[in-house]
Every structure is written in C-alpha cells, then in structure tokens.
Scaffold this motif. Sequence first.
Motif, PDB file in Angstrom:
ATOM      1  N   ALA A  77      37.013 -21.220  37.023  1.00 25.16           N
ATOM      2  CA  ALA A  77      37.090 -19.764  37.239  1.00 25.16           C
ATOM      3  C   ALA A  77      38.173 -19.200  36.331  1.00 25.16           C
ATOM      4  N   LEU A  78      37.782 -18.316  35.425  1.00 20.82           N
ATOM      5  CA  LEU A  78      38.760 -17.695  34.529  1.00 20.82           C
ATOM      6  C   LEU A  78      39.406 -16.498  35.234  1.00 20.82           C
ATOM      7  N   PRO A  79      40.651 -16.149  34.862  1.00 22.64           N
ATOM      8  CA  PRO A  79      41.287 -14.979  35.471  1.00 22.64           C
ATOM      9  C   PRO A  79      40.477 -13.709  35.204  1.00 22.64           C
ATOM     10  N   ILE A  80      40.596 -12.733  36.093  1.00 22.92           N
ATOM     11  CA  ILE A  80      39.882 -11.467  35.935  1.00 22.92           C
ATOM     12  C   ILE A  80      40.290 -10.820  34.617  1.00 22.92           C
ATOM     13  N   GLY A  81      39.300 -10.384  33.848  1.00 26.39           N
ATOM     14  CA  GLY A  81      39.573  -9.724  32.578  1.00 26.39           C
ATOM     15  C   GLY A  81      39.482 -10.644  31.377  1.00 26.39           C
ATOM     16  N   ILE A  82      39.455 -11.977  31.617  1.00 25.94           N
ATOM     17  CA  ILE A  82      39.354 -12.944  30.518  1.00 25.94           C
ATOM     18  C   ILE A  82      37.966 -13.580  30.552  1.00 25.94           C
ATOM     19  N   VAL A  83      37.343 -13.705  29.382  1.00 29.69           N
ATOM     20  CA  VAL A  83      35.982 -14.265  29.327  1.00 29.69           C
ATOM     21  C   VAL A  83      35.881 -15.373  28.278  1.00 29.69           C
ATOM     22  N   GLN A  84      34.861 -16.204  28.466  1.00 23.61           N
ATOM     23  CA  GLN A  84      34.530 -17.246  27.494  1.00 23.61           C
ATOM     24  C   GLN A  84      33.925 -16.559  26.275  1.00 23.61           C
ATOM     25  N   ALA A  85      34.566 -16.714  25.109  1.00 23.37           N
ATOM     26  CA  ALA A  85      34.084 -16.029  23.906  1.00 23.37           C
ATOM     27  C   ALA A  85      33.251 -16.953  23.023  1.00 23.37           C
ATOM     28  N   ALA A  86      33.600 -18.242  22.988  1.00 23.30           N
ATOM     29  CA  ALA A  86      32.825 -19.213  22.195  1.00 23.30           C
ATOM     30  C   ALA A  86      33.173 -20.625  22.622  1.00 23.30           C
ATOM     31  N   VAL A  87      32.174 -21.501  22.525  1.00 22.08           N
ATOM     32  CA  VAL A  87      32.387 -22.943  22.679  1.00 22.08           C
ATOM     33  C   VAL A  87      32.026 -23.558  21.332  1.00 22.08           C
ATOM     34  N   LEU A  88      32.964 -24.263  20.736  1.00 24.58           N
ATOM     35  CA  LEU A  88      32.699 -24.850  19.420  1.00 24.58           C
ATOM     36  C   LEU A  88      31.876 -26.123  19.548  1.00 24.58           C
ATOM     37  N   GLU A  89      31.246 -26.501  18.445  1.00 20.57           N
ATOM     38  CA  GLU A  89      30.409 -27.703  18.454  1.00 20.57           C
ATOM     39  C   GLU A  89      31.228 -28.894  18.944  1.00 20.57           C
ATOM     40  N   ARG A  90      30.613 -29.641  19.820  1.00 21.72           N
ATOM     41  CA  ARG A  90      31.330 -30.701  20.519  1.00 21.72           C
ATOM     42  C   ARG A  90      31.655 -31.878  19.604  1.00 21.72           C
ATOM     43  N   ALA A  91      32.825 -32.473  19.844  1.00 21.59           N
ATOM     44  CA  ALA A  91      33.212 -33.704  19.146  1.00 21.59           C
ATOM     45  C   ALA A  91      32.840 -34.895  20.039  1.00 21.59           C
ATOM     46  N   ASN A  92      33.446 -36.034  19.775  1.00 24.22           N
ATOM     47  CA  ASN A  92      33.236 -37.263  20.538  1.00 24.22           C
ATOM     48  C   ASN A  92      33.518 -37.018  22.026  1.00 24.22           C
ATOM     49  N   THR A  93      32.609 -37.427  22.898  1.00 24.13           N
ATOM     50  CA  THR A  93      32.818 -37.227  24.345  1.00 24.13           C
ATOM     51  C   THR A  93      33.436 -38.448  25.030  1.00 24.13           C
ATOM     52  N   LEU A  94      33.560 -39.557  24.316  1.00 22.57           N
ATOM     53  CA  LEU A  94      33.959 -40.815  24.954  1.00 22.57           C
ATOM     54  C   LEU A  94      35.426 -40.866  25.359  1.00 22.57           C
ATOM     55  N   ASP A  95      35.691 -41.622  26.416  1.00 26.48           N
ATOM     56  CA  ASP A  95      37.039 -42.099  26.713  1.00 26.48           C
ATOM     57  C   ASP A  95      37.206 -43.421  25.981  1.00 26.48           C
ATOM     58  N   ILE A  96      38.436 -43.703  25.543  1.00 25.75           N
ATOM     59  CA  ILE A  96      38.705 -44.992  24.903  1.00 25.75           C
ATOM     60  C   ILE A  96      39.907 -45.653  25.566  1.00 25.75           C
ATOM     61  N   LEU A  97      39.938 -46.974  25.484  1.00 26.13           N
ATOM     62  CA  LEU A  97      41.101 -47.731  25.930  1.00 26.13           C
ATOM     63  C   LEU A  97      41.904 -48.111  24.698  1.00 26.13           C
ATOM     64  N   VAL A  98      43.131 -47.601  24.606  1.00 29.79           N
ATOM     65  CA  VAL A  98      44.051 -48.042  23.552  1.00 29.79           C
ATOM     66  C   VAL A  98      44.830 -49.209  24.151  1.00 29.79           C
ATOM     67  N   HIS A  99      44.735 -50.375  23.523  1.00 31.09           N
ATOM     68  CA  HIS A  99      45.335 -51.580  24.121  1.00 31.09           C
ATOM     69  C   HIS A  99      46.351 -52.206  23.173  1.00 31.09           C
ATOM     70  N   LYS A 100      47.156 -53.088  23.736  1.00 31.44           N
ATOM     71  CA  LYS A 100      48.177 -53.760  22.933  1.00 31.44           C
ATOM     72  C   LYS A 100      47.848 -55.249  22.914  1.00 31.44           C
ATOM     73  N   GLY A 101      47.575 -55.761  21.722  1.00 35.41           N
ATOM     74  CA  GLY A 101      47.258 -57.183  21.639  1.00 35.41           C
ATOM     75  C   GLY A 101      45.838 -57.469  22.078  1.00 35.41           C
ATOM     76  N   ASN A 102      45.624 -58.641  22.652  1.00 31.76           N
ATOM     77  CA  ASN A 102      44.245 -59.047  22.973  1.00 31.76           C
ATOM     78  C   ASN A 102      43.768 -58.425  24.287  1.00 31.76           C
ATOM     79  N   LEU A 103      42.490 -58.678  24.580  1.00 32.64           N
ATOM     80  CA  LEU A 103      41.855 -58.055  25.755  1.00 32.64           C
ATOM     81  C   LEU A 103      41.658 -59.037  26.908  1.00 32.64           C
ATOM     82  N   ASP A 104      42.386 -60.156  26.885  1.00 29.14           N
ATOM     83  CA  ASP A 104      42.223 -61.162  27.938  1.00 29.14           C
ATOM     84  C   ASP A 104      42.479 -60.592  29.327  1.00 29.14           C
ATOM     85  N   PHE A 105      43.365 -59.603  29.382  1.00 32.05           N
ATOM     86  CA  PHE A 105      43.737 -59.036  30.691  1.00 32.05           C
ATOM     87  C   PHE A 105      42.536 -58.414  31.409  1.00 32.05           C
ATOM     88  N   LEU A 106      41.486 -58.054  30.666  1.00 31.30           N
ATOM     89  CA  LEU A 106      40.321 -57.449  31.312  1.00 31.30           C
ATOM     90  C   LEU A 106      39.686 -58.420  32.310  1.00 31.30           C
TER      91      LEU A 106
END
Length: 308
Positions: free
Chosen positions: A86-115
């Motif tokens: 819900a946007l505040p009264i008086g403010i409106v959505q003017a444009a949505v730009l073309e979407r980029a990557n939608t993914l979540d990523i795991l940034v990890h340190k070292g190997n993935l054995d912990f998974l």
Amino acid sequence: MAEKTIRIGTRDSELALWQAHTVQKKLNDLGYKTEIVAVKSQGDIILDKPLYELGITGIFTKTLDIAMINGDVDIAVHSMKDVPTALPIGIVQAAVLERANTLDILVHKGNLDFLEANGTIATGSLRRQAQWLNKYPNHNVVDLRGNVNTRMQKLQESDWNGAVFAAAGLERINLKPSDYIDLDWMIPAPAQGAMLVVAMANDEYTLDAVSQLNDIETEVCTYIERQFLRTLEGGCTAPIGALAKYNEDEDTIHFDGVLFSLDGKQKIEINKVVDISEWKKLGFHSAKEILDNGGAELMANIKATLKK
C-alpha cells in the motif's frame, strides 16, 4: 507547462545510487532534464504522524516518500521488493523497469561440505530463513542486516559458512563473488529483481515522462506477486515467496506462491498456470487458496509470535 528538471530522490547506499543513476540515464536518453537528490536518512527527519497512521511500514521507503510529499523530489527509485504493497496517499506507481535476475544466491566461504552437515547461514529475511530451515533443518540461521556492502563485509569477517543475497542486487553493483551458488529451489520475494519508480499522483509531467520506462511484462508479473502478498499478509511480515512468469509461446502465466512457518517446518504452496486473460485476480485467488488450506491459521500464529 515549461519543461522542468525531474528530481530523482535516492538513499545514499551504492545500490540505491546505482538504481537512481540507471533511471536518470533512461530519462536523459528520452530528452528529459534530471538531477539526483540524495535524501538524508529517516533519523534526520521528524516524521509527521498523519502520513503514517495508515499503518505503512516501509522503513526503506518512508524517508523518500516524505521528501516527495514535501516537494523536495519528484520521483523515487526503489527495489520493488522493499516497497509496502500500500503506497501512501498521493503517491503512485509510475513505472516498473524490466526485471533483472529473480534468484536468491548463497555466497559461501570455502567448500560446500557444510550443506551435508551442520552449517551456519546468515540472512535478515524471514522468507529466506524459513526456506533454508525447511531444506536444512539442522542448520543454524543467524540474523544479518544492512545494505549489501555492509552484509558482504559482515560475512567476510564472520565465522559463518555463507549468507543469502538477491542475485540482482550484487550483479547491479558488481559485488557478486565467484564463491556462490544459485538457490533455484528458493521462491524469491514478491517483485524480487524489479525496480519501481514512484511519483506524485498529481504530477502529470513527471508521470508522462516516467511511464515511458515501464515494462509491461514485469508490471503484470510483479502485480500478481504483490497482490498475493497483500492478500496473505494483511500488514504483517511473514515468510512469503511468489514468482509469476509469462510464457510468450502459450500466452500463459506460471505462478508459484508459498507460505512458511517461521521455523520452516510448515509449508503451504500453490502452483498455477493460467491464461494471460486471468492475470488480474491470479494473486488474489492463489492467496485465498493458501488461506483456506491452513494458511489463515498459520498467518495468525506468525502474527502472534512476531508480536511477542
């Protein structure tokens, strides 16, 4: 009306500035005059109560909303997933730009054995936390807040195995490291990867200018996802994921929506493919199905837990 300079309001984080400059370049390419106005953070502004008695929560967007309402800036650029439905009264959505990557990523340190064993993962998002614990119930999830630069630094200085980020944010400011994996099993936040430009409802010149940046496919898909969120949420944050995709060949929308318990143990999901003509109510109907399928009770539990 004489041609005016469109003032683009932004917070001063690297990602916020990148987003503002991206919109500035697009408007300049169309022949509009612009300037970027970095707006001081909320702590520097006394919030006038009446604006926010509407129960609007957007901690990231409040400062810029007030700057617009006060006439200090003409537009604001946001990561759409951070913007309350819900946007505040008086403010409106003017444009949505073309979407980029939608993914979540795991940034990890070292190997993935912990998974396969015990690991500690950092995220400040209830949605990411619940999905991680659903898949890796014996892992420990710790809180991580701040802008992307701060969070990356905290990860490097910690003894955590990794942290979850939106791919789009890191890609936009060239912070995506080599040590990452795509979490393609994780349903993203509604509108993840999309940028939203808001303006004042009565500012025709600016609305006309900014509307030319709108990407209709992204607008439709994010509308569905945010409608799903709004119908489920009722003003409470909860572990909710949603992703709508348009299939051009078949003229259909594929929608995945999910609601989790905070500990990730309960999961209620919905997957639908509908004709494009049904997009307007797809988010609403999908959320209603989840609510009828145990979601109402789950949302009540989440609200009660978060209030404690």
